[in-house]
Design a protein around this motif. Structure first.
Motif, PDB file in Angstrom:
ATOM      1  N   THR A  70      29.939  19.139  32.827  1.00  0.00           N
ATOM      2  CA  THR A  70      31.177  18.931  31.519  1.00  0.00           C
ATOM      3  C   THR A  70      30.451  16.940  30.858  1.00  0.00           C
ATOM      4  OG1 THR A  70      32.803  19.056  32.965  1.00  0.00           O
ATOM      5  CG2 THR A  70      33.657  18.579  31.415  1.00  0.00           C
ATOM      6  N   ILE A  71      30.702  16.408  29.929  1.00  0.00           N
ATOM      7  CA  ILE A  71      30.354  15.232  29.442  1.00  0.00           C
ATOM      8  C   ILE A  71      30.985  14.836  28.107  1.00  0.00           C
ATOM      9  CG2 ILE A  71      27.682  16.154  29.166  1.00  0.00           C
ATOM     10  CD1 ILE A  71      28.151  16.019  26.404  1.00  0.00           C
ATOM     11  N   ASP A  72      31.335  13.661  27.947  1.00  0.00           N
ATOM     12  CA  ASP A  72      32.431  13.328  27.477  1.00  0.00           C
ATOM     13  C   ASP A  72      31.920  12.726  26.494  1.00  0.00           C
ATOM     14  OD1 ASP A  72      34.558  11.971  26.309  1.00  0.00           O
ATOM     15  OD2 ASP A  72      34.261   9.837  28.178  1.00  0.00           O
ATOM     16  N   LEU A  73      32.279  13.149  24.404  1.00  0.00           N
ATOM     17  CA  LEU A  73      31.655  12.088  23.510  1.00  0.00           C
ATOM     18  C   LEU A  73      32.384  11.609  22.814  1.00  0.00           C
ATOM     19  CD1 LEU A  73      29.491  15.292  22.383  1.00  0.00           C
ATOM     20  CD2 LEU A  73      29.113  13.694  23.441  1.00  0.00           C
ATOM     21  N   SER A  74      33.531  11.345  23.727  1.00  0.00           N
ATOM     22  CA  SER A  74      34.365   9.949  22.952  1.00  0.00           C
ATOM     23  C   SER A  74      33.927   9.517  21.953  1.00  0.00           C
ATOM     24  CB  SER A  74      35.566   9.453  24.069  1.00  0.00           C
ATOM     25  OG  SER A  74      36.176  10.441  25.029  1.00  0.00           O
ATOM     26  N   LEU A  75      34.560   9.157  21.055  1.00  0.00           N
ATOM     27  CA  LEU A  75      33.730   8.028  20.498  1.00  0.00           C
ATOM     28  C   LEU A  75      34.155   6.667  20.532  1.00  0.00           C
ATOM     29  CD1 LEU A  75      34.514   9.299  16.608  1.00  0.00           C
ATOM     30  CD2 LEU A  75      32.248   8.864  18.098  1.00  0.00           C
ATOM     31  N   ASP A  76      33.522   5.562  19.880  1.00  0.00           N
ATOM     32  CA  ASP A  76      33.551   3.530  20.275  1.00  0.00           C
ATOM     33  C   ASP A  76      34.061   3.161  19.024  1.00  0.00           C
ATOM     34  OD1 ASP A  76      33.486   1.284  20.915  1.00  0.00           O
ATOM     35  OD2 ASP A  76      30.784   1.440  21.348  1.00  0.00           O
TER      36      ASP A  76
END
Length: 296
Positions: free
Chosen positions: A115-121
């Protein structure tokens, strides 16, 4: 945060080899894949929007809360906030992608599948979104398509920045349940000022996720030249007072924005639900550019 992908070899225009360890650095660390993923579940609407735009197959996304153009991906794997772990396990995904609302579930999902987290900065929203789009293109063999779409986006952002600074003072607000909140630089919708170059009509506001609660009196006193409006109720399909109805009152009528006809109802799904997806970004920039260049 920059998402990076490394593999034993990256050749053929960015297409990852079918059998190579792939290390993905993301918002919550690093995740190693034994090969390029084919069976993918997505709990992040920005990622889903990007993969859809690039023509990448997605095995499933949450059953509810999807904007109209993404409903074909709906499957019974839970919600953005509460995944159905049994359903995820049964789907046997090669990769699960979370981000934003679903990011807190990464640890639990990682026990089932990579699982990866592509939340934006938020501090560099557009750059963060571009990085995610680029890396998704690389990961799924769509690098050329991603580069072409980003080139068009960059061109439109540049065109917008040429006119935004002279457009006048802007206030961006969110309406929901008959209430309003304003969002300034550094906030959830701060990209309007921080990247696109619009001049804020008000500063020093709360930069929290929910913005700063405001009234019609605040709008009149701030007197923006432009009002950019996100109707949350419309985004989530909830009945309530529409933003246009809420703003149609004597106090708002006194503002320059109302008198000049410069109230822009932003696409609520693109701004509230999807955010940094490839198609959502392009639509948002195009809408703002059209509004400003056709004013008056």
């Amino acid at each position: 945060m920059r998402t990076t992908i490394t593999a034993l070899a990256i050749t053929f225009g960015g297409l990852l080899p079918a059998h190579a360890d792939i290390t993905i650095s993301h918002a919550q660390g690093e995740t190693v894949l034994p090969s390029a993923p084919e069976n993918v579940l997505v709990y992040d609407l920005a990622t889903l929007d990007t993969l859809d735009a690039l023509g990448v197959p997605v095995a499933g996304a949450p059953l509810s809360g999807l904007p109209a153009h993404l409903t074909s991906y709906a499957s019974d794997i839970g919600t953005l906030f509460e995944p159905d772990y049994e359903a995820v396990n049964a789907a046997a995904p090669d990769l699960v992608i979370v981000g934003g609302r679903s990011a807190p579930k990464l640890a639990d999902l990682s026990r089932i599948a990579p699982t990866i987290d592509l939340s934006l900065d938020r501090t560099d929203y557009l750059a963060s979104a571009r990085d995610n789009i680029t890396e998704l293109g690389q990961l799924f063999g769509k690098q050329a398509e991603a580069e072409a779409e980003l080139a068009k986006l960059d061109q439109d952002v540049a065109s917008l920045k040429e006119v935004s600074g002279d457009a006048g003072r802007v206030l961006i607000i969110l309406t929901t349940g008959g209430r309003m909140s304003a969002h300034g630089p550094g906030s959830r919708f701060g990209v309007v000022y921080d990247t696109y170059g619009f001049v804020p009509a008000a500063t020093g506001m709360d930069t929290g996720n929910h913005g700063q609660a405001i009234s019609n009196e605040f709008i009149r006193e701030t007197n923006p030249d432009w009002l950019f409006v996100v109707d949350r109720d419309a985004a989530i399909g909830r009945e309530g007072t529409a933003a246009a109805q809420l703003l149609d009152n004597a106090l708002v009528h006194e503002t320059s924005a109302w008198q000049k006809g410069q109230i822009v109802y932003l696409n609520p799904a693109d701004w509230y639900l999807i955010g940094g997806g490839l198609r959502a970004l392009q639509n948002s920039v195009s809408q703002l550019l059209t509004a400003v260049t056709t004013a008056g």
